[in-house]
Scaffold this active site. Structure first.
Site, PDB file in Angstrom:
ATOM      1  N   ALA A  89     109.934  81.910  64.346  1.00 30.62           N
ATOM      2  CA  ALA A  89     109.887  81.473  62.850  1.00 30.62           C
ATOM      3  C   ALA A  89     111.257  80.913  62.807  1.00 30.62           C
ATOM      4  CB  ALA A  89     110.448  83.485  62.174  1.00 30.62           C
ATOM      5  N   PRO A 126     112.118  76.957  54.083  1.00 29.55           N
ATOM      6  CA  PRO A 126     111.679  76.540  52.498  1.00 29.55           C
ATOM      7  C   PRO A 126     113.035  74.929  53.385  1.00 29.55           C
ATOM      8  CG  PRO A 126     112.005  78.239  52.339  1.00 29.55           C
ATOM      9  CD  PRO A 126     112.478  78.467  53.793  1.00 29.55           C
ATOM     10  N   SER A 165     111.210  69.621  59.318  1.00 31.96           N
ATOM     11  CA  SER A 165     111.670  69.147  60.981  1.00 31.96           C
ATOM     12  C   SER A 165     112.831  69.215  61.490  1.00 31.96           C
ATOM     13  CB  SER A 165     110.881  67.440  60.399  1.00 31.96           C
ATOM     14  OG  SER A 165     109.423  67.006  59.939  1.00 31.96           O
ATOM     15  N   THR A 191     103.552  81.896  62.534  1.00 35.57           N
ATOM     16  CA  THR A 191     101.704  81.697  63.011  1.00 35.57           C
ATOM     17  C   THR A 191     101.660  82.856  63.836  1.00 35.57           C
ATOM     18  OG1 THR A 191     101.260  79.318  63.627  1.00 35.57           O
ATOM     19  CG2 THR A 191      99.812  80.614  64.978  1.00 35.57           C
ATOM     20  N   ASP A 233     110.212  72.202  75.090  1.00 35.26           N
ATOM     21  CA  ASP A 233     109.900  71.136  75.725  1.00 35.26           C
ATOM     22  C   ASP A 233     108.576  71.859  76.928  1.00 35.26           C
ATOM     23  OD1 ASP A 233     111.815  69.539  75.449  1.00 35.26           O
ATOM     24  OD2 ASP A 233     113.708  70.454  77.186  1.00 35.26           O
ATOM     25  N   ARG A 274     105.238  71.834  73.359  1.00 34.31           N
ATOM     26  CA  ARG A 274     105.074  70.477  72.677  1.00 34.31           C
ATOM     27  C   ARG A 274     103.566  70.229  74.337  1.00 34.31           C
ATOM     28  NH1 ARG A 274     110.062  68.131  70.590  1.00 34.31           N
ATOM     29  NH2 ARG A 274     110.032  69.095  68.669  1.00 34.31           N
ATOM     30  N   GLY A 303      77.522  61.273  60.586  1.00 37.90           N
ATOM     31  CA  GLY A 303      77.380  61.337  59.281  1.00 37.90           C
ATOM     32  C   GLY A 303      77.209  62.461  58.152  1.00 37.90           C
ATOM     33  N   GLU A 351     104.956  71.935  65.634  1.00 35.83           N
ATOM     34  CA  GLU A 351     105.980  71.649  66.678  1.00 35.83           C
ATOM     35  C   GLU A 351     106.162  70.208  66.243  1.00 35.83           C
ATOM     36  OE1 GLU A 351     105.897  75.261  67.533  1.00 35.83           O
ATOM     37  OE2 GLU A 351     106.612  74.360  69.903  1.00 35.83           O
ATOM     38  N   GLY A 352     106.485  70.381  65.799  1.00 37.81           N
ATOM     39  CA  GLY A 352     106.955  68.995  65.204  1.00 37.81           C
ATOM     40  C   GLY A 352     106.105  67.572  65.262  1.00 37.81           C
TER      41      GLY A 352
HETATM   42  C1  LIG Z   1      99.524  76.328  59.372  1.00 35.17           C
HETATM   43  C2  LIG Z   1     101.238  76.326  60.135  1.00 35.17           C
HETATM   44  C3  LIG Z   1     101.317  76.861  61.976  1.00 35.17           C
HETATM   45  C4  LIG Z   1     103.493  76.818  61.907  1.00 35.17           C
HETATM   46  N1  LIG Z   1     103.480  77.679  62.383  1.00 35.17           N
HETATM   47  C5  LIG Z   1     104.829  77.940  62.801  1.00 35.17           C
HETATM   48  C6  LIG Z   1     105.336  79.170  63.144  1.00 35.17           C
HETATM   49  O1  LIG Z   1     104.473  79.637  64.133  1.00 35.17           O
HETATM   50  N2  LIG Z   1     106.371  78.519  63.495  1.00 35.17           N
HETATM   51  C7  LIG Z   1     107.291  77.683  63.080  1.00 35.17           C
HETATM   52  O2  LIG Z   1     109.008  78.026  62.926  1.00 35.17           O
HETATM   53  N3  LIG Z   1     107.045  76.654  61.855  1.00 35.17           N
HETATM   54  C8  LIG Z   1     105.915  76.861  61.803  1.00 35.17           C
HETATM   55  N4  LIG Z   1     104.692  75.669  60.943  1.00 35.17           N
HETATM   56  C9  LIG Z   1     106.038  74.966  60.583  1.00 35.17           C
HETATM   57  C10 LIG Z   1     105.652  73.116  60.924  1.00 35.17           C
HETATM   58  O3  LIG Z   1     106.632  73.315  62.044  1.00 35.17           O
HETATM   59  C11 LIG Z   1     106.196  72.584  60.005  1.00 35.17           C
HETATM   60  O4  LIG Z   1     105.490  72.456  58.963  1.00 35.17           O
HETATM   61  C12 LIG Z   1     106.518  70.836  61.127  1.00 35.17           C
HETATM   62  O5  LIG Z   1     107.847  71.213  61.679  1.00 35.17           O
HETATM   63  C13 LIG Z   1     107.281  69.860  59.267  1.00 35.17           C
HETATM   64  O6  LIG Z   1     108.284  70.505  58.635  1.00 35.17           O
HETATM   65  P1  LIG Z   1     107.649  70.488  56.751  1.00 35.17           P
HETATM   66  O7  LIG Z   1     106.411  70.560  57.264  1.00 35.17           O
HETATM   67  O8  LIG Z   1     109.163  71.361  56.555  1.00 35.17           O
HETATM   68  O9  LIG Z   1     108.242  69.279  56.832  1.00 35.17           O
HETATM   69  P2  LIG Z   1     109.570  67.439  56.752  1.00 35.17           P
HETATM   70  O10 LIG Z   1     110.208  68.458  57.368  1.00 35.17           O
HETATM   71  O11 LIG Z   1     109.426  68.170  55.051  1.00 35.17           O
HETATM   72  O12 LIG Z   1     109.101  66.840  56.791  1.00 35.17           O
HETATM   73  C14 LIG Z   1     107.498  66.007  56.083  1.00 35.17           C
HETATM   74  C15 LIG Z   1     106.861  64.874  56.067  1.00 35.17           C
HETATM   75  O13 LIG Z   1     108.594  63.991  56.569  1.00 35.17           O
HETATM   76  C16 LIG Z   1     108.377  63.364  57.886  1.00 35.17           C
HETATM   77  N5  LIG Z   1     109.324  63.369  58.463  1.00 35.17           N
HETATM   78  C17 LIG Z   1     110.832  64.127  57.807  1.00 35.17           C
HETATM   79  N6  LIG Z   1     111.336  63.779  58.604  1.00 35.17           N
HETATM   80  C18 LIG Z   1     111.603  62.522  59.307  1.00 35.17           C
HETATM   81  C19 LIG Z   1     112.235  62.001  60.017  1.00 35.17           C
HETATM   82  N7  LIG Z   1     113.268  62.190  60.208  1.00 35.17           N
HETATM   83  N8  LIG Z   1     111.745  60.461  60.250  1.00 35.17           N
HETATM   84  C20 LIG Z   1     110.698  60.364  60.025  1.00 35.17           C
HETATM   85  N9  LIG Z   1     109.583  61.002  59.187  1.00 35.17           N
HETATM   86  C21 LIG Z   1     109.798  62.288  58.842  1.00 35.17           C
HETATM   87  C22 LIG Z   1     107.392  64.504  57.967  1.00 35.17           C
HETATM   88  O14 LIG Z   1     106.931  63.511  59.470  1.00 35.17           O
HETATM   89  C23 LIG Z   1     106.349  64.590  57.577  1.00 35.17           C
HETATM   90  O15 LIG Z   1     105.084  63.693  57.789  1.00 35.17           O
HETATM   91  C24 LIG Z   1     103.977  75.477  60.613  1.00 35.17           C
HETATM   92  C25 LIG Z   1     102.712  74.795  59.583  1.00 35.17           C
HETATM   93  C26 LIG Z   1     101.977  75.509  59.162  1.00 35.17           C
HETATM   94  C27 LIG Z   1     101.724  74.100  58.099  1.00 35.17           C
END
Ligand SMILES: Cc1cc2nc3c(=O)[nH]c(=O)nc-3n(C[C@H](O)[C@H](O)[C@H](O)COP(=O)(O)OP(=O)(O)OC[C@H]3O[C@@H](n4cnc5c(N)ncnc54)[C@H](O)[C@@H]3O)c2cc1C
Length: 409
Positions: free
Chosen positions: A138, A142, A146, A174, A260, A263, A362, A386-387
């Site tokens: 975790a 919110p 990223s 997850t 590391d 990913r 198709g 994972e990024g």
């Molecule tokens: C089904 C599912 C399972 C998950 N499981 C886990 C889990 O087990 N544990 C956990 O901790 N998290 C988990 N996540 C969270 C996941 O890692 C995040 O959704 C992901 O890191 C992106 O964060 P965000 O959704 O807040 O998007 P944001 O960070 O808000 O990004 C939104 C968009 O902006 C882009 N962006 C953001 N910053 C930049 C930048 N500096 N330059 C260019 N583009 C940028 C991103 O690439 C993305 O396209 C899960 C998510 C999902 C949907």
């Protein structure tokens, strides 16, 4: 000379994983895609199989979705020589399992990306206590996706009870509902930035950890994705992974080692599902009488055949990058750059190949009669969690240009 064949000693593991994928995952794929949030009870029997494989050493001490040893390979590599260890074993197993079903693989008992965090930073006592348990991870909140350094969950030490007290909110976890342990990232002191972020092992049954809701998703519907609120969530002092010291020289490195390790594994998941798409598409093309000729140039064969060959070569490039990243982890070589390259390449190849296969096939590709449309939905997450794709490219750029995260955002 480089040998690109699968290491012979992993043959048994690969076969077993393939059998699980064929006999348990594929027959249940559609059922749990439709029955989102219901627990795939067919997987319970796997717990015993995984325990047996771990005990026999067949998984190298690490099951699929679990990686052993840290990024520099301290617990997984010999002092010298060329080693294919737990990271390679996990990767090969994952590719097979995700050829079967990514969502079901993610909800296999005794697994979980939290084990990667434990393997990366836990001490021997913690490894013994938490090893082999189903552990979710975790990090995301919110206001922090990223940018994981922006997390707001805090950990305060209570001297009266010798406990860490966690408060905050975690989303998108997850296996958060089904795992036995949740590895929670929290800050010891938000004014001290990245070095103050530590990971804590929280028992799923901890009364301070309240499940808020489960997400409904585009793909991997067999896997539960949980949101939590942590209020006065108390864990024993010994559940902080690694050192409680805030070492500004080490920066974010402790917790980042987890990535590391994980990913290349997520990249491997994309390799697995993309291979499933390619195999299904090859069958459809054969049924349509389309021949694929590897010796003929693109203009001398059908557009579908030449597109198929281009997809395969892209897939192979992603596979080799991923193998390299896992091999480096097994051989004590810092692999942050390769781990991000592999994740970026395989994440994109996974989604591209899956969608192009849907198009090439198709109506068969788009309909629910086959699994191709489901695989295309499942593949998307592998380019996000994972990024994301963009974040992996950012990490690669920073590494190649020698820039810090403050210099290149
Ligand atoms: C089904 C599912 C399972 C998950 N499981 C886990 C889990 O087990 N544990 C956990 O901790 N998290 C988990 N996540 C969270 C996941 O890692 C995040 O959704 C992901 O890191 C992106 O964060 P965000 O959704 O807040 O998007 P944001 O960070 O808000 O990004 C939104 C968009 O902006 C882009 N962006 C953001 N910053 C930049 C930048 N500096 N330059 C260019 N583009 C940028 C991103 O690439 C993305 O396209 C899960 C998510 C999902 C949907």
């Amino acid at each position: 000379m480089i040998n690109l064949e699968t290491p012979q000693k992993f043959g048994f593991l690969v076969n077993q994983a393939h059998q699980v994928a064929t006999e348990i995952f594929r027959p249940n794929s559609r059922k749990y895609d439709r029955a989102e949030h219901s627990y795939p009870k067919e997987l319970d029997m796997l717990a015993a199989v995984i325990d047996g494989m771990n005990e026999s050493g067949a998984l190298g001490g690490a099951g699929a979705g679990t990686v052993g040893g840290n990024a520099s390979g301290e617990r997984s590599a010999k002092a010298d020589g060329n080693r294919n260890g737990t990271n390679m074993a996990s990767l090969l197993g994952l590719i097979e399992l995700c050829w079967g079903d990514v969502g079901l693989m993610l909800t296999m008992p005794r697994q979980g990306l939290g084990q990667a965090a434990i393997a990366a930073v836990a001490n021997e006592e913690q490894l013994a206590r938490f090893g082999g348990k189903w552990a979710a991870m975790a990090i995301t909140e919110p206001e922090a996706g990223s940018d994981s350094a922006a997390i707001r969950t805090t950990a305060r030490y209570d001297e009266d009870t010798d406990e860490w007290v966690l408060d905050g909110e975690k989303i998108f976890v997850t296996s958060g509902d089904r795992a036995e342990l949740i590895v929670v990232w929290a800050s010891l002191d938000r004014s001290k930035g990245r070095p103050a972020i530590k990971s804590f092992v929280v028992e799923r049954e901890n009364p301070g950890l309240k499940l808020d809701r489960l997400e409904h998703k585009l793909g991997i519907r067999a896997s539960d994705t949980a949101n939590f609120v942590l209020r006065d969530c108390r864990v024993p002092k010994e559940n902080l992974l690694g050192s409680p010291e805030i070492d500004s020289k080490k920066g974010f490195s402790g917790v980042m080692q987890t990535f590391d390790n994980t990913r290349p594994m997520v990249a491997g998941m994309a390799i697995g599902v993309a291979r499933a798409c390619l195999e299904a598409t090859r069958e459809q093309l054969a049924q349509a009488g389309i021949e694929i000729d590897y010796d003929a140039p693109p203009h001398a064969q059908s557009a579908a055949a030449s597109e198929f060959i281009a997809m395969e070569s892209d897939w192979e490039a992603a596979r080799l990058l991923t193998m390299e990243a896992a091999w480096m982890a097994d051989n004590r070589k810092p692999n942050s750059l390769q781990a991000s390259m592999a994740k970026a390449k395989a994440g994109r190849v996974g989604t591209d190949v899956a969608l192009r296969c849907v198009a090439l096939c198709g109506a068969v590709g788009y309909g629910e009669g086959e699994l191709l449309e489901k695989w295309a939905r499942d593949a998307k997450i592998l380019d996000l969690f994972e990024g994301t794709q963009q974040i992996q490219l950012l990490i690669v750029a920073r590494q190649l240009l020698g820039k810090t995260s403050a210099e290149l955002k």
